[in-house]
Design an enzyme around this catalytic site. Structure first.
Site, PDB file in Angstrom:
ATOM      1  N   GLU A 167       4.546   1.119   7.475  1.00 35.09           N
ATOM      2  CA  GLU A 167       3.083   1.267   7.522  1.00 35.09           C
ATOM      3  C   GLU A 167       2.643   1.864   8.858  1.00 35.09           C
ATOM      4  OE1 GLU A 167       1.693  -2.612   6.333  1.00 35.09           O
ATOM      5  OE2 GLU A 167       2.671  -2.441   4.382  1.00 35.09           O
ATOM      6  N   HIS A 187       5.356  -4.573   8.762  1.00 35.98           N
ATOM      7  CA  HIS A 187       5.962  -3.752   7.714  1.00 35.98           C
ATOM      8  C   HIS A 187       6.225  -2.370   8.300  1.00 35.98           C
ATOM      9  CE1 HIS A 187       3.994  -6.604   4.641  1.00 35.98           C
ATOM     10  NE2 HIS A 187       5.251  -6.940   4.867  1.00 35.98           N
ATOM     11  N   GLU A 221      -6.312  -3.903   6.669  1.00 36.02           N
ATOM     12  CA  GLU A 221      -5.575  -2.896   5.909  1.00 36.02           C
ATOM     13  C   GLU A 221      -6.276  -1.553   6.061  1.00 36.02           C
ATOM     14  OE1 GLU A 221      -2.885  -3.161   3.961  1.00 36.02           O
ATOM     15  OE2 GLU A 221      -2.671  -5.300   3.474  1.00 36.02           O
ATOM     16  N   HIS A 234      -2.104  -3.659   8.886  1.00 36.35           N
ATOM     17  CA  HIS A 234      -1.209  -3.110   7.857  1.00 36.35           C
ATOM     18  C   HIS A 234      -1.768  -1.795   7.336  1.00 36.35           C
ATOM     19  CE1 HIS A 234       1.262  -6.811   6.886  1.00 36.35           C
ATOM     20  NE2 HIS A 234       0.355  -7.289   7.720  1.00 36.35           N
TER      21      HIS A 234
HETATM   22 ZN   LIG Z   1       1.916  -4.491   5.038  1.00 35.60          ZN
END
Ligand SMILES: [Zn+2]
Length: 284
Positions: free
Chosen positions: A31, A28, A199, A126
């Site tokens: 990010e 992504h 994350e 992420h």
């Molecule tokens: Zn992500």
């Protein structure tokens, strides 16, 4: 560096069966904290830090720091040049529509079929827009023993990193996440492998004992990356796969200072600031 899009770093000493940790980031493109975590992992692994040396002797690290370079170049938040959320296409990536995903998946499938390779970890990094701290998503399995084994790495990381939260870590099998790297690899790799999404908050973390959120900086993101890297040694020692009696904490003088930063040229101001906040806690 095999191509401008997919950079792979291999660190290994020859062994009968190669233990492999596979790390990917920035699927992504918005990010960006994921890149700083990845940078921290790489800085640590290529350093002269004793833990990094032991890890290099026993484990091969394959790192793809940017799965969506087109999206990053364009300044996209989530999609690729062609408008795909690549993290929903791991099941059947197209070589022309999702080329980086296709190439990385091919490499992983090929490694997984190699009897001399034991692909033990897949971690996709992420950043999260609403949660605080670092935390993980993992997969759900029928076997209770496998479920417990999956929790080991995040627990160890929680011990090493003051900004990582085990209580925010969760395991799921949502249908909507079926095309993610973590879910796909969980289905592909055997029951001795561990697949996670790592994350990290876009904005701040709450450390134990602190009363206010601490804003993340580039340095603290990289520090989380260094903590992720060194946690592999804790994991492999716990499982008696590495028995070397080497120090793993900053309390040893040889681990302090610039050793893991050699060649990076970064200053240490953020590091000092964090030690003040977290007291004696051994962290990176
Ligand atoms: Zn992500």
């Amino acid at each position: 560096m095999s191509s401008p899009h997919v950079s792979v770093i291999s660190l290994l000493m020859p062994e009968q069966e190669k233990r492999v940790v596979f790390l990917t980031a920035r699927v992504h493109p918005g990010e960006s904290p994921a890149s700083f975590i990845c940078q921290g992992v790489i800085d640590f692994l290529v350093s002269q830090h004793p833990v990094a040396r032991v890890l290099r002797d026993h484990v091969v690290f394959k790192i793809v720091p940017m799965l969506n370079p087109d999206g990053v170049y364009l300044g996209n938040y989530r999609c690729s040049l062609m408008g795909f959320d690549l993290n929903r296409h791991w099941q059947d990536p197209s070589p022309w529509a999702h080329p980086t995903l296709h190439a990385v998946k091919q490499l992983i499938v090929q490694m997984n079929q190699d009897p001399k390779v034991s692909l033990e970890f897949y971690i996709d990094v992420h950043a999260h827009s609403t949660m605080m701290n670092g935390f993980m998503y993992g997969n759900v399995f029928e076997e209770e023993e496998r479920v417990h084994r999956q929790a080991v790495f995040p627990r160890l990381l929680c011990h090493n990193a003051p900004d990582f939260s085990f209580s925010s870590t969760s395991f799921n099998r949502d249908v909507v996440k079926a095309g993610t790297g973590r879910r796909f690899m969980g289905g592909l790799l055997d029951d001795t492998s561990y697949c996670y999404t790592l994350e990290v908050s876009f904005y701040s973390y709450m450390a134990a004992g602190s009363s206010a959120p601490v804003p993340y900086t580039e340095e603290t993101y990289m520090k989380l990356g260094r903590n992720v890297a060194r946690t592999f040694l804790d994991y492999y020692r716990l499982n008696n796969l590495i028995d070397e009696n080497k120090p793993t904490s900053l309390s040893n003088s040889s681990l302090d200072g610039q050793s893991y930063r050699q060649g990076s040229g970064r200053n240490t101001d953020g590091e000092k600031g964090d030690r003040r906040i977290h007291g004696n806690k051994e962290d990176f």
